[in-house]
Design a protein around this motif. Sequence first.
Motif, PDB file in Angstrom:
ATOM      1  N   ILE A   1       0.813  -1.216   0.000  1.00 44.29           N
ATOM      2  CA  ILE A   1       0.000   0.000   0.000  1.00 44.29           C
ATOM      3  C   ILE A   1       0.849   1.269   0.000  1.00 44.29           C
ATOM      4  O   ILE A   1       0.603   2.171  -0.813  1.00 44.29           O
ATOM      5  CB  ILE A   1      -1.013  -0.031   1.160  1.00 44.29           C
ATOM      6  CG1 ILE A   1      -2.098  -1.072   0.850  1.00 44.29           C
ATOM      7  CG2 ILE A   1      -1.641   1.338   1.394  1.00 44.29           C
ATOM      8  CD1 ILE A   1      -3.189  -1.195   1.868  1.00 44.29           C
ATOM      9  N   PRO A   2       1.869   1.397   0.874  1.00 41.27           N
ATOM     10  CA  PRO A   2       2.717   2.600   0.772  1.00 41.27           C
ATOM     11  C   PRO A   2       3.403   2.730  -0.582  1.00 41.27           C
ATOM     12  O   PRO A   2       3.569   3.841  -1.097  1.00 41.27           O
ATOM     13  CB  PRO A   2       3.731   2.406   1.905  1.00 41.27           C
ATOM     14  CG  PRO A   2       3.063   1.499   2.878  1.00 41.27           C
ATOM     15  CD  PRO A   2       2.230   0.577   2.048  1.00 41.27           C
ATOM     16  N   ARG A   3       3.784   1.599  -1.166  1.00 42.30           N
ATOM     17  CA  ARG A   3       4.438   1.659  -2.473  1.00 42.30           C
ATOM     18  C   ARG A   3       3.476   2.168  -3.540  1.00 42.30           C
ATOM     19  O   ARG A   3       3.827   3.018  -4.372  1.00 42.30           O
ATOM     20  CB  ARG A   3       4.994   0.288  -2.864  1.00 42.30           C
ATOM     21  CG  ARG A   3       5.876   0.356  -4.112  1.00 42.30           C
ATOM     22  CD  ARG A   3       6.524  -0.966  -4.442  1.00 42.30           C
ATOM     23  NE  ARG A   3       5.600  -1.860  -5.118  1.00 42.30           N
ATOM     24  CZ  ARG A   3       5.254  -3.071  -4.668  1.00 42.30           C
ATOM     25  NH1 ARG A   3       5.760  -3.507  -3.539  1.00 42.30           N
ATOM     26  NH2 ARG A   3       4.427  -3.835  -5.331  1.00 42.30           N
ATOM     27  N   PHE A   4       2.249   1.643  -3.524  1.00 41.51           N
ATOM     28  CA  PHE A   4       1.244   2.125  -4.474  1.00 41.51           C
ATOM     29  C   PHE A   4       0.988   3.615  -4.278  1.00 41.51           C
ATOM     30  O   PHE A   4       0.838   4.373  -5.246  1.00 41.51           O
ATOM     31  CB  PHE A   4      -0.062   1.343  -4.317  1.00 41.51           C
ATOM     32  CG  PHE A   4      -0.054  -0.026  -4.949  1.00 41.51           C
ATOM     33  CD1 PHE A   4       1.035  -0.476  -5.663  1.00 41.51           C
ATOM     34  CD2 PHE A   4      -1.153  -0.866  -4.825  1.00 41.51           C
ATOM     35  CE1 PHE A   4       1.045  -1.741  -6.247  1.00 41.51           C
ATOM     36  CE2 PHE A   4      -1.166  -2.122  -5.405  1.00 41.51           C
ATOM     37  CZ  PHE A   4      -0.060  -2.566  -6.112  1.00 41.51           C
ATOM     38  N   ALA A   5       0.894   4.058  -3.004  1.00 39.42           N
ATOM     39  CA  ALA A   5       0.631   5.469  -2.722  1.00 39.42           C
ATOM     40  C   ALA A   5       1.742   6.349  -3.288  1.00 39.42           C
ATOM     41  O   ALA A   5       1.475   7.419  -3.872  1.00 39.42           O
ATOM     42  CB  ALA A   5       0.493   5.675  -1.211  1.00 39.42           C
ATOM     43  N   GLU A   6       2.993   5.912  -3.154  1.00 30.36           N
ATOM     44  CA  GLU A   6       4.118   6.675  -3.701  1.00 30.36           C
ATOM     45  C   GLU A   6       4.041   6.739  -5.224  1.00 30.36           C
ATOM     46  O   GLU A   6       4.292   7.784  -5.825  1.00 30.36           O
ATOM     47  CB  GLU A   6       5.432   6.036  -3.278  1.00 30.36           C
ATOM     48  CG  GLU A   6       5.745   6.164  -1.789  1.00 30.36           C
ATOM     49  CD  GLU A   6       6.978   5.373  -1.389  1.00 30.36           C
ATOM     50  OE1 GLU A   6       7.619   4.792  -2.302  1.00 30.36           O
ATOM     51  OE2 GLU A   6       7.287   5.314  -0.183  1.00 30.36           O
TER      52      GLU A   6
END
Length: 231
Positions: free
Chosen positions: A72-77
Amino acid sequence: MRVAVVAQQYEVERMVLISTDKAVNPTNVMGASKRLAEMVCEALQRSSNTPTTTQMEVVRFGNVLGSTGSVIPRFAEQIARGGPVTVTHPDIKRYFMSIQEAAQLVLQAASMGQGGEIFVLDMGEPVRIVDLAHNMIRLSGHGEKDIRIEFIGLRPGEKLYEELLADTEETRETPHPRLRIARSRAVPQTFIAELEQWFAEASHVSDAEVRARLKHWVPEYQPTQHPSRTH
């Protein structure tokens, strides 16, 4: 194994190994080494017969939302940069739970364990990663025309679907509705002695030898070929 042995030497009351669904029918070194760690806890628990024995439990679960390396953090970035959002395969699925759920269930397993169990956490239904990507793009206020999704191919040793139980394992209930105990394959009596001997002898070993040893101790380990990653 060193942590577990020292825990027993100093009569630590409980030790909990955080394992992973990747230890089930592993296809990569990470999963096979986690299964090896599970076996160490099972074998050391079985070989100790004193009243002060450290109680060793294993807790096995999948992905924890917001943890290090979470998707999820990777997608958000990637969305913040304007895309693309990279997904390995259109059909890949994973189990997810929150950090709070994971912590609570680990504590529950530690409190109810008698030693040597592998606790399997109820992870609910697996989530398609591409659906997660679509939802995050939509919730960020963008459309699929603004942020595209790119399929980049499975990584070496990556499965389409993770498993919480091996084919040869069964489970039994616990007092907690979201915890079950797996009955795993029996660990050979000679396992710890073999492992200690290899540690004592091995200094500089090749990747191939490590994989061969893992395959010897974890016969369900089936390394996958390195797939070509396409864009």
